[in-house]
Every structure is written in C-alpha cells, then in structure tokens.
Design an enzyme around this catalytic site. Structure first.
Site, PDB file in Angstrom:
ATOM      1  N   GLU A   1      41.884   0.332 140.972  1.00  0.00           N
ATOM      2  CA  GLU A   1      42.419   0.809 142.548  1.00  0.00           C
ATOM      3  C   GLU A   1      40.929   1.338 142.608  1.00  0.00           C
ATOM      4  O   GLU A   1      41.355   2.138 143.399  1.00  0.00           O
ATOM      5  CB  GLU A   1      43.632   0.847 142.850  1.00  0.00           C
ATOM      6  CG  GLU A   1      44.454  -0.263 142.173  1.00  0.00           C
ATOM      7  CD  GLU A   1      45.896  -0.008 142.933  1.00  0.00           C
ATOM      8  OE1 GLU A   1      46.306   1.446 143.547  1.00  0.00           O
ATOM      9  OE2 GLU A   1      46.805  -0.461 142.977  1.00  0.00           O
TER      10      GLU A   1
ATOM     11  N   GLU B   1      49.759  -5.602 138.796  1.00  0.00           N
ATOM     12  CA  GLU B   1      50.975  -4.949 139.497  1.00  0.00           C
ATOM     13  C   GLU B   1      52.002  -5.792 140.631  1.00  0.00           C
ATOM     14  O   GLU B   1      50.984  -6.370 140.996  1.00  0.00           O
ATOM     15  CB  GLU B   1      50.289  -3.644 140.133  1.00  0.00           C
ATOM     16  CG  GLU B   1      50.212  -2.728 138.976  1.00  0.00           C
ATOM     17  CD  GLU B   1      49.855  -1.143 140.072  1.00  0.00           C
ATOM     18  OE1 GLU B   1      49.922  -1.108 141.107  1.00  0.00           O
ATOM     19  OE2 GLU B   1      49.300   0.011 139.038  1.00  0.00           O
TER      20      GLU B   1
END
Length: 510
Positions: free
Chosen positions: A274, A415
């Site tokens: 991220e 995720e």
C-alpha cells in the site's frame, strides 16, 4: 552453434532501466566511465519456448556466441554504446538444462548463463489453485508502537506451529505474513536487520512444516506516507531522498533474500504494501502527470533486480508486485518489472469493497459502525446502496482478469475481509458475501487472501476468523471458512456463481 544477427537500429535516447525518469536517477548505462556491463548475467526459463532480453553497454559492438543450438540470439543496437540482446530458447522436452553465452567487448569477456527448467510454466488458474484460500495474521508482525515493530503490541498471541497446523487443517493453503521492519534496521551504510529476521525465518519454518505457502513482505515501513525509512512522499519530492531510500531498499531486500536463498518455492516475496503519499490515491498522484506511479514502478523494478541478484532459489522465486495504494482502483498504472526469470511475477491487489459493509465507517452521528446487509436481497437502508453489489464485485474481478489473467499474469488478492456479526441474519449476509467474493475471484483466476485483524468480538473492527492462541475458529467461522475453501476449490459444473447468488439470504418479510 547458432549464428548471431547484429541489427543496428538508430534510436534517439534509451530510457534508463525501470522507468527511472521519475527521479532522474542514472544507472550504469548512462555512466561514461563504465565501458562494458551486462544488465543481467542469468536468465531463467520454464519448459516452453520463450524469449527474454536485456541491455549491454559496450564501447564497441559486442561479439556474442553460444555453443548450444537450443539457444538463439539477436543483438539490437539502441545507441552508440548501448545494445539489447534477445535470447530465445526452444521448448525443452528433456531434463533441466543450462547454456553459457559468451559476450566479448574488445579484450574483455563476460558470461551470460541461460537456465531452462523441465517444468512447464503454470497457468494462472493452476497458480490460483496452488495458492488456494489464503490468510493474513494481521496486526501481528506488521504491528508497531512508538516507531518500533513488535509482534505482540496489538495484543495478539505469538504465532506458533500449532496455529499454522490448524489453519492448514481448516483448508488454508497460503499465509501472507505482513512484516514491518521499523526499529529493527541499523544505520547507514549497511542497514543491518537485527534478530527480527530470524523470527521471520522461524515463522517461515512453521509454514514449511505445515505444508503451507507463505508470502513475506515489507509492510508498514512505507504504507500510508507516515515518514518512516521507506519514505515515498519524501522520495517523490526529492531526488537525493529517493537515492537514499532506494539504497536502503536494496540493502534490506538483499538481507531478506540472502537469508532465504535456499528456501523452497513455497516462499513468495512481496516487495511493498500500500505505497502512497499519505492520501490513499487522492493526493499529488492525481496532478503530477504520473510521477508517483512511475516512482513505484521504479521501486518494484529495484525489488525484482535485488532479489534476483542473490541467486539460488531466489533466481526463480515467485515475486509479488503491488500497485499504487495497494488496491484495485489504480492498478492500471502498474507496469510489471522486467524479470530475468520468465513467468515468475504475481500481481498483488487488495479489495475491501464495499467498505461500509465488509469493514466499518463513522456515521453522521460519529458512531463507529457498519452496514449489516449486502446484495440483491438486502433490506433498504441496511446495505451500501452507493457501492458495489454482486454485479459490481464481479466486474472488479473481470477487470483484473482482462488486464492480467487473460494474459497469463497471475494475481492474488492479498487482502480482503468482512467483520464478524451477530448470529442470524447479519451473519448470514456475511457468509454470503465471503463465499460470493471468493468464488467470483477464483472464477477469474484470482487467489483471495483473508485479512484477519485479530479482533475476536462482534461488530465494527472485529475481524478474526482464528484464535491466535488456540488455533480454533472464532464464532461461526468454521462454516465461513469452509464456504470460502469450497469457493476456491470446487470445480463441479453445478457449483457456479449463479448457484451462490440464488442461495442469498431471503428478503426481509414486511
């Protein structure tokens, strides 16, 4: 011996390797005092006939030869002193094999090793089946407090062999182990990692003993624009800062890769997590003409180069490549790195859609809450009407399929999650969502990896499926996990996405 065709081509300027234009760094191909260098000295292929290429810097036209007739070579001139060598291998119908390519520049000679496996390149669906359903022990090795990563600072119990054995028995095939390294890396110039690396190795051993795959990454060191050593925002704004950060990336990943240089293919490395400037895709990336996207692509290339350079099992290890901010929303800006090993890169994508159902949010009254229902049978006011339903979720995955898996580029959803809810109607919608999500993803060749945040309660912020202390299921998650496992493993013709859709919780009676 196959003859080499040398084809001069006039080009204006060769862009530096890995889209370095975003930081204006110069590599050895732009350095005048280096006269002979190879971009790669090892290329690795699977059984199929395939091609790869790399650059050569040489003050004179290099002379190339190989005594093996299953290797074909073609040299292309790019500038006065930079060339590109194309290497093509025939299909291998025997045992694994190697060849040496001799490259001469004047009186200096270098060698390229070409390795070809006897194993076929796996298809995206074979890789999705191999990865199966995955599990993140979130808020564990990625957790940190006061600038120091700490396995226990978020209140979770230490990871154990017993836990890994139990998740394997539950049908999990892959563990994604998010690892934050802040507070455990020494000063420049060596940036030596302390004994945290050995704790990671111990956990990798748990996975191997249990027969699980495991993905190891660099997690919160750079995600969120928090200003830790992996300072993406600073690197995007300052060339000198980027040089400093890239030096540390190289040295940290070298240490991690060297520690596992002989570890088998059950271990996957994922470069970053991220990465963004602190605004989750709504910041300077929207106005900088692609500068930040190019910088992350550059970092991904550096990650691949660094791991491959350590050799051993890392020469062909699967590597996970993330896009900007981690999610699917900006994945079109990802450019896959060049890799000296063909077919060994995986795309990493996160998907928390719809966020107000699967996670939580602050409502107008400032309450931390979630929406309890989802999909075509959900009740008015109880589902995220402004976000994705079944069709919208399937379309996200179809978009990833068109961009990647249709081109035989594997993808894993590193995720996804859905918080635990009270038994009854809310729990039924959760189970419906999880099964539909995993089936829709798997049908598109995507492997889903559940984010378990360790929260064992019910409601907002409570997303555990396993008790970290005992390895037992939390609440009714035995059925939830069984449904997700079925979604990624049941290929029977009667088990379809439509069949799941038709089993959605019944509409609420009026």
């Amino acid at each position: 011996m196959r003859h080499l065709n040398i084809i001069p081509i006039a080009l204006s300027l060769l862009l530096s390797f890995g889209s370095i234009s975003c930081s204006d760094n110069k590599d050895v191909y732009d350095t005048e005092d280096i006269h002979f260098v190879l971009e790669n000295d090892v290329l690795s292929f699977q059984r199929e006939s395939n091609s790869n290429n790399f650059r050569i810097k040489s003050a004179v036209t290099p002379q190339i030869s190989c005594s093996e007739n299953w290797v074909s070579l073609k040299l292309e001139r790019l500038t006065a002193s930079i060339y590109r060598l194309y290497v093509t291998v025939d299909e291998n119908n025997g045992d694994s094999r190697s060849a040496e390519v001799t490259i001469k520049s004047g009186d200096e000679t270098k060698t390229l090793t070409v390795n070809q496996s006897a194993l076929a390149q796996a298809s995206v669906h074979e890789i999705a089946d191999w990865l199966g359903l995955g599990w993140n022990p979130g808020n564990q090795m990625d957790a940190y407090k006061n600038g120091v990563a700490d396995e226990l600072c978020d209140g979770n119990y230490p990871l154990t062999q017993e836990l890994f054995n139990k998740i394997k028995a539950a049908g999990i095939k892959t563990v994604r182990l998010p690892v934050t390294w802040i507070g455990h890396i020494g000063a420049a110039p060596d940036y030596k990692i302390d004994d945290r690396l050995e704790r990671v190795a111990e956990i990798v051993g748990y996975a191997e003993n249990a027969g699980l795959n495991i993905i190891v990454n660099i997690h919160h060191d750079g995600s969120g624009g928090y200003g830790f050593w992996l300072d993406f925002k600073g690197a995007a704004a300052n060339i000198a800062k980027n040089l400093e950060v890239e030096d540390q990336i190289r040295k940290v990943w070298t240490q991690i890769a060297e520690r596992f240089v002989d570890t088998g293919d059950f271990l996957i490395f994922e470069g970053f997590n991220e990465i963004h400037d602190g605004d989750w895709g709504w910041g300077a990336n929207t106005t900088d003409n692609g500068h930040q996207y190019r910088l992350l692509n550059e970092w991904n290339q550096l990650f691949v180069n660094t791991v491959r350079a350590t050799g051993g099992k890392n020469a062909t290890r699967y590597l996970g490549i993330p896009g900007y901010a981690g999610g699917w929303e900006l994945i079109e800006h990802l450019e896959l790195p060049k890799d000296p090993a063909t077919g060994r890169l995986l795309v990493s994508v996160h998907c928390y859609s719809p966020g107000k159902f699967c996670m939580e949010f602050y409502d107008e009254g400032g309450n931390w809450t979630y929406l309890p229902e989802w999909g075509h049978t959900a009740s008015e006011g109880k589902y995220p009407a402004d976000d994705v339903d079944e069709e919208g979720l399937a379309n996200i995955f179809k978009g990833l399929k068109e961009r990647f898996t249709d081109k035989n580029i594997p993808v894993y959803i590193g995720e996804f999650t859905c918080t635990n809810r009270p038994a009854g109607r809310e729990s039924a919608f959760r189970d419906y969502y999880l099964e539909y999500f995993c089936k829709a993803a798997h049908d598109c060749g995507l492997a889903p990896v559940f984010w378990d945040n360790g929260g064992k309660g019910l409601g907002a912020g409570q997303g555990a499926i396993f008790d970290r202390q005992t390895g037992d299921f939390v609440h009714s998650n035995a059925a939830s996990v069984a449904a997700m496992v079925r979604a990624v493993s049941d290929h029977s013709p009667e088990y379809t996405l439509e069949s799941i859709y038709e089993r959605a919780p019944a509409p609420e009676s009026i």
